[in-house]
Structures are given as C-alpha cells and as structure tokens.
Design a protein around this motif. Structure first.
Motif, PDB file in Angstrom:
ATOM      1  N   SER A 145     -10.218 -36.896 -11.682  1.00 34.65           N
ATOM      2  CA  SER A 145     -10.107 -38.038 -10.768  1.00 34.65           C
ATOM      3  C   SER A 145     -10.327 -39.356 -11.494  1.00 34.65           C
ATOM      4  O   SER A 145      -9.884 -40.413 -11.030  1.00 34.65           O
ATOM      5  CB  SER A 145     -11.111 -37.902  -9.623  1.00 34.65           C
ATOM      6  N   LYS A 146     -10.964 -39.280 -12.664  1.00 31.59           N
ATOM      7  CA  LYS A 146     -11.209 -40.475 -13.459  1.00 31.59           C
ATOM      8  C   LYS A 146     -11.269 -40.087 -14.927  1.00 31.59           C
ATOM      9  O   LYS A 146     -11.946 -39.137 -15.299  1.00 31.59           O
ATOM     10  CB  LYS A 146     -12.527 -41.150 -13.036  1.00 31.59           C
ATOM     11  N   GLY A 147     -10.566 -40.838 -15.769  1.00 32.43           N
ATOM     12  CA  GLY A 147     -10.585 -40.551 -17.203  1.00 32.43           C
ATOM     13  C   GLY A 147      -9.946 -39.217 -17.517  1.00 32.43           C
ATOM     14  O   GLY A 147      -9.008 -38.783 -16.849  1.00 32.43           O
ATOM     15  N   LEU A 148     -10.499 -38.533 -18.528  1.00 32.67           N
ATOM     16  CA  LEU A 148      -9.914 -37.274 -18.992  1.00 32.67           C
ATOM     17  C   LEU A 148     -10.897 -36.104 -18.926  1.00 32.67           C
ATOM     18  O   LEU A 148     -10.677 -35.070 -19.552  1.00 32.67           O
ATOM     19  CB  LEU A 148      -9.397 -37.434 -20.428  1.00 32.67           C
ATOM     20  N   LYS A 149     -11.971 -36.269 -18.144  1.00 35.88           N
ATOM     21  CA  LYS A 149     -12.938 -35.181 -17.975  1.00 35.88           C
ATOM     22  C   LYS A 149     -13.117 -34.887 -16.495  1.00 35.88           C
ATOM     23  O   LYS A 149     -13.310 -35.800 -15.692  1.00 35.88           O
ATOM     24  CB  LYS A 149     -14.286 -35.541 -18.617  1.00 35.88           C
ATOM     25  N   VAL A 150     -13.075 -33.595 -16.152  1.00 34.94           N
ATOM     26  CA  VAL A 150     -13.217 -33.218 -14.751  1.00 34.94           C
ATOM     27  C   VAL A 150     -14.684 -33.219 -14.331  1.00 34.94           C
ATOM     28  O   VAL A 150     -15.590 -33.095 -15.150  1.00 34.94           O
ATOM     29  CB  VAL A 150     -12.624 -31.824 -14.466  1.00 34.94           C
ATOM     30  N   THR A 151     -14.897 -33.322 -13.034  1.00 39.46           N
ATOM     31  CA  THR A 151     -16.214 -33.192 -12.429  1.00 39.46           C
ATOM     32  C   THR A 151     -16.239 -31.949 -11.549  1.00 39.46           C
ATOM     33  O   THR A 151     -15.196 -31.352 -11.260  1.00 39.46           O
ATOM     34  CB  THR A 151     -16.543 -34.416 -11.566  1.00 39.46           C
ATOM     35  N   ALA A 152     -17.422 -31.588 -11.092  1.00 34.11           N
ATOM     36  CA  ALA A 152     -17.529 -30.458 -10.173  1.00 34.11           C
ATOM     37  C   ALA A 152     -16.745 -30.717  -8.900  1.00 34.11           C
ATOM     38  O   ALA A 152     -16.157 -29.802  -8.317  1.00 34.11           O
ATOM     39  CB  ALA A 152     -18.995 -30.179  -9.863  1.00 34.11           C
ATOM     40  N   SER A 153     -16.715 -31.970  -8.473  1.00 40.74           N
ATOM     41  CA  SER A 153     -15.953 -32.332  -7.285  1.00 40.74           C
ATOM     42  C   SER A 153     -14.463 -32.077  -7.489  1.00 40.74           C
ATOM     43  O   SER A 153     -13.767 -31.568  -6.595  1.00 40.74           O
ATOM     44  CB  SER A 153     -16.196 -33.797  -6.921  1.00 40.74           C
ATOM     45  N   ASP A 154     -13.944 -32.432  -8.683  1.00 42.08           N
ATOM     46  CA  ASP A 154     -12.538 -32.166  -9.002  1.00 42.08           C
ATOM     47  C   ASP A 154     -12.258 -30.665  -8.945  1.00 42.08           C
ATOM     48  O   ASP A 154     -11.233 -30.222  -8.414  1.00 42.08           O
ATOM     49  CB  ASP A 154     -12.189 -32.677 -10.397  1.00 42.08           C
ATOM     50  N   LEU A 155     -13.156 -29.874  -9.501  1.00 44.76           N
ATOM     51  CA  LEU A 155     -12.971 -28.425  -9.537  1.00 44.76           C
ATOM     52  C   LEU A 155     -13.046 -27.824  -8.135  1.00 44.76           C
ATOM     53  O   LEU A 155     -12.273 -26.929  -7.794  1.00 44.76           O
ATOM     54  CB  LEU A 155     -14.032 -27.795 -10.441  1.00 44.76           C
ATOM     55  N   GLU A 156     -13.958 -28.338  -7.340  1.00 41.36           N
ATOM     56  CA  GLU A 156     -14.119 -27.822  -5.984  1.00 41.36           C
ATOM     57  C   GLU A 156     -12.854 -28.045  -5.158  1.00 41.36           C
ATOM     58  O   GLU A 156     -12.484 -27.207  -4.324  1.00 41.36           O
ATOM     59  CB  GLU A 156     -15.319 -28.480  -5.304  1.00 41.36           C
ATOM     60  N   SER A 157     -12.178 -29.152  -5.432  1.00 40.11           N
ATOM     61  CA  SER A 157     -10.944 -29.437  -4.685  1.00 40.11           C
ATOM     62  C   SER A 157      -9.845 -28.422  -4.967  1.00 40.11           C
ATOM     63  O   SER A 157      -8.902 -28.279  -4.180  1.00 40.11           O
ATOM     64  CB  SER A 157     -10.438 -30.847  -5.017  1.00 40.11           C
ATOM     65  N   ALA A 158      -9.965 -27.706  -6.094  1.00 41.68           N
ATOM     66  CA  ALA A 158      -8.948 -26.722  -6.478  1.00 41.68           C
ATOM     67  C   ALA A 158      -9.383 -25.292  -6.206  1.00 41.68           C
ATOM     68  O   ALA A 158      -8.590 -24.366  -6.351  1.00 41.68           O
ATOM     69  CB  ALA A 158      -8.613 -26.872  -7.956  1.00 41.68           C
ATOM     70  N   ARG A 159     -10.622 -25.090  -5.825  1.00 40.30           N
ATOM     71  CA  ARG A 159     -11.143 -23.731  -5.639  1.00 40.30           C
ATOM     72  C   ARG A 159     -10.597 -23.111  -4.357  1.00 40.30           C
ATOM     73  O   ARG A 159     -10.497 -23.754  -3.325  1.00 40.30           O
ATOM     74  CB  ARG A 159     -12.671 -23.759  -5.586  1.00 40.30           C
ATOM     75  N   THR A 160     -10.231 -21.838  -4.452  1.00 44.32           N
ATOM     76  CA  THR A 160      -9.832 -21.061  -3.281  1.00 44.32           C
ATOM     77  C   THR A 160     -10.590 -19.735  -3.323  1.00 44.32           C
ATOM     78  O   THR A 160     -11.354 -19.457  -4.265  1.00 44.32           O
ATOM     79  CB  THR A 160      -8.322 -20.779  -3.267  1.00 44.32           C
ATOM     80  N   ASP A 161     -10.343 -18.895  -2.335  1.00 46.50           N
ATOM     81  CA  ASP A 161     -11.005 -17.589  -2.338  1.00 46.50           C
ATOM     82  C   ASP A 161     -10.440 -16.654  -3.400  1.00 46.50           C
ATOM     83  O   ASP A 161     -10.958 -15.563  -3.624  1.00 46.50           O
ATOM     84  CB  ASP A 161     -10.922 -16.936  -0.959  1.00 46.50           C
ATOM     85  N   LYS A 162      -9.383 -17.110  -4.104  1.00 47.01           N
ATOM     86  CA  LYS A 162      -8.810 -16.324  -5.201  1.00 47.01           C
ATOM     87  C   LYS A 162      -9.284 -16.812  -6.574  1.00 47.01           C
ATOM     88  O   LYS A 162      -8.911 -16.223  -7.597  1.00 47.01           O
ATOM     89  CB  LYS A 162      -7.287 -16.372  -5.143  1.00 47.01           C
ATOM     90  N   THR A 163     -10.073 -17.872  -6.609  1.00 54.06           N
ATOM     91  CA  THR A 163     -10.550 -18.415  -7.890  1.00 54.06           C
ATOM     92  C   THR A 163     -11.613 -17.501  -8.478  1.00 54.06           C
ATOM     93  O   THR A 163     -12.635 -17.229  -7.841  1.00 54.06           O
ATOM     94  CB  THR A 163     -11.148 -19.819  -7.700  1.00 54.06           C
TER      95      THR A 163
END
Length: 393
Positions: A145-163
């Motif tokens: 969401s900012k720069g070139l490093k992800v945050t936990a929030s960025d990862l959570e937005s992509a998480r599903t029950d298949k992750t």
C-alpha cells in the motif's frame, strides 16, 4: 508431441532469458554491458576451490551422498543458523539442496495441495509464482500500500480460507530493501494468528550495507520461528553461483518430506559442491566481508549517479542484496517509449546496456539493475543510459 497444461502455464525465467540474449550479442562482437543476472563478478575464494580439488583428489566426490547432504555439512549449517539466530536446530532440521531455487521448489511440493493459495508480495523474485503453479497452488500477488514493503494489513487484504503460506524475501530481490525487526514482527504475528506458514528467503542476509542491521524471522519469537521455513544458500555471499549450494531449515518431519521429493528428482547435491560448501562455512570469512564492502561502494556511487538521470525515481535507497530498482516510467515517456519494457529493449539495442524490465517482478514501471558487476562497467553503463535518455528526451 503433447505438451502438458502445466508446462504451457509456466513462463521462462526473464532474467536468464535476457542474460542469454545479452551474452549472445557479446559473442557477436557487440559491446554489451550485462546487468541482468544476480551473479557476483568475484571468483569463488581460493580456499573453497582448493577444498573442492582436495575432495576430488581424495576420492570424496566420486559417489552419491545422502539425499539431504553429507552429515558434516548439515551439522555445520545447523551450527551457523544457531549462531546467527540463537536457535537450537540439529542436522535433522537441515536439507542441503541443489541451489536455493530447488529448496523453494521442494518446499512448495511438500506444502501445497491443489488450489492452495500462497501470498507473494510485490515486487517478487521471478520464480516464486511459477514454482507455486508447478505445485498446483495459486500465487496471490499483493502490492504494498506504500513503498515497496508489505504490511500485515496488506497481507490480510489478500488472505482467504485457502491461504496456507506466504513468501518473504529480505534483503529483497529486486529492490534491495530490508525489512526491519518491527516490520517482521508484525508480519510474523499475523502469520501465527492465522496459521500461515512463512517461507523465509534469506539468501542475501549477509549482504547489507551502510550500517543496516539484517534481521530474520528466525531472530524473533519461538511462535514465529515454528511458523517459518528458512531458505538460504552460499551462491551470493560466497560467490558460488555455479556450485549450486542451497539449504532449507525447518521442522524435522518436514525435512523428511523434502528428502522424499529430492530423492525422486535431483537425488543429492553434487558431492564436490558439498565439500566446497563445508570449507566455505568453516574457513576464513574475510572474503565475505571484502565482497560485501565492494558491493557497498558500488551501491553508494551508482545510486547517486542513477538519480541524476532524467526520469529515474527511487522509492528509497537499497539497503541490501546487489540490485537497484528505479521507477523509470517517466524516463520511458521522455524518450518516446510506450512502456518500460520497450524502454529496456531500447537500452539493450541502442545503448548496449542489458537490464531487466520490472514486469518480470510484477511492477511494470521499474527496471532492475544488478550491481554485481565491476565498478568500471557500472559507471560506463550509467553514462550510456544517461546519454541515451538525454539525447532522445
């Protein structure tokens, strides 16, 4: 002849393809400066080469070894890991593999079922997604969401029950950015909370610069360590790319599964490479420092020079690995290119400088420039790029 759907879905390595093309042009007499591949321009240190020769002369390199590697090498990898991260691994936790690339491939084969999702932050190393697909998994790419490093929030937005897993690379290829302890703790705690395995690619861990402190997920809490599979190797820090020495460190039962995959694919890492690796880890470490200092000098000099090229923009200064990853969308526009891939093509054909377009790493406005080349070549490459842009803007 029939081609499997799996093979049809896999893209060739962009970095290797571009390097091959650059080397072909060189063979044709064209003065190309190849800044595509992550290969040190240093020779493997002499003590390592001598150990390999001794192993050959002593007959140690003539036979198969155990699939996971010779006992003394696995013990040494465990010892070095314990010293670096204050862990308590044994040789049972170590798989020595045919490069870090095969370690990653074998982990995917052992971890994933069909349809399982693996989160991969952008930018990403070119093989991550393809290896997940080869394991019948689904790569899920996440843009920071900012720069070139992800945050936990960025990862959570992509998480599903298949992750089931994510891949974290620090120092990062292609950007050279390094995650801080605080950033890693946030991501690690998120993974623990959601029972997500972290595949931790620390291949460039010994190559950090300008007083940057490298921290691994293995440096953190016991809960995070248990959720983590470590991948590393000797290719970059010991200038041993051709020896193909990688390794994985994980739960002993998981390592047994890697042994099963390797047993039906590569068998063991080439025996002579294992004895060379043993000397690399046991022997004089001064060459590692010498090479690291050379990379730091190149980074500090070339980074400033690249910033002076019209249209070259950096999110921040790289802190590790040996890559620069500028946003050159404006530079491409200035010279009349429709996109950055075309700009990289023009650099090769007109300026005779080979770089990798960022689309290979999931970020199409960037290019990757390797500074694992001599300072003379790097300075000449910058001059050519700058002249190319300024003459055509």
């Amino acid at each position: 002849m029939q081609i499997s759907q799996r093979a049809k879905n896999i893209q060739p390595s962009a970095t290797l393809a571009l390097s091959t093309r650059a080397n072909t042009m060189r063979a044709e007499g064209i003065d190309v400066i190849n800044l595509t591949v992550g290969e040190p321009d240093f020779q493997t240190p002499k003590n390592i080469r001598d150990a390999a020769i001794a192993a050959i002369n002593d007959g140690k390199a003539d036979s198969y070894t155990p699939v996971l590697g010779i006992k003394e090498l696995r013990e040494k990898v465990a010892e070095v890991t314990n010293k670096d991260y204050n862990t308590n691994f044994t040789s049972d936790n170590v798989a020595v593999t045919t490069g870090g690339k095969f370690a990653l491939y074998a982990i995917a084969q052992c971890l994933l079922n069909q349809g399982d999702e693996v989160i991969i932050p952008l930018p990403y190393w070119v093989s991550y997604g393809e290896q997940i697909k080869l394991s019948d998994g689904k790569p899920v790419f996440v843009k920071p969401s900012k720069g070139l490093k992800v945050t936990a929030s960025d990862l959570e937005s992509a998480r599903t029950d298949k992750t089931v897993a994510m891949i974290l690379n620090s120092p990062q290829n292609p950007s050279g950015l390094v995650y801080t302890k605080e950033e890693l703790e946030e991501i690690g705690n998120w993974a623990v909370k959601n029972d997500i395995v972290i595949i931790c690619d620390d291949m460039y861990g010994k190559l950090v610069y300008n007083s940057t402190r490298f921290v691994s997920l293995m440096d953190l809490s016991d809960d995070i360590r248990k959720q983590t599979i470590l991948v590393s190797g000797l290719s970059k820090s010991y200038a041993m790319t051709g020896w193909r020495v990688g390794y994985a460190v994980a739960d002993a039962e998981f390592i047994k599964k890697i042994a099963a995959v390797a047993g039906h694919s590569t068998s063991n890492l080439t025996a002579v490479s294992q004895y060379a690796a043993l000397e690399a880890l046991n022997g004089d470490q001064s060459s590692v420092s010498t090479m690291r200092e050379a990379y730091e000098e190149r980074l500090n000099k070339i980074y400033e020079e690249l910033k002076g090229i019209p249209g070259f923009v950096f999110d921040s200064k790289p802190q590790g690995a040996f890559y620069l990853f500028p946003n050159v969308a404006k530079a491409a526009e200035l010279v009349g290119c429709s996109n950055v891939s075309e700009f990289a093509e023009f650099l090769l054909e007109k300026a005779h400088v080979a770089v990798v377009p960022g689309v290979a790493f999931g970020m199409s406005d960037y290019i990757r420039i390797s500074y694992a080349a001599s300072l003379d070549d790097l300075e000449e490459a910058v001059k050519r790029i700058k002249m190319f842009v300024e003459e055509r803007k």
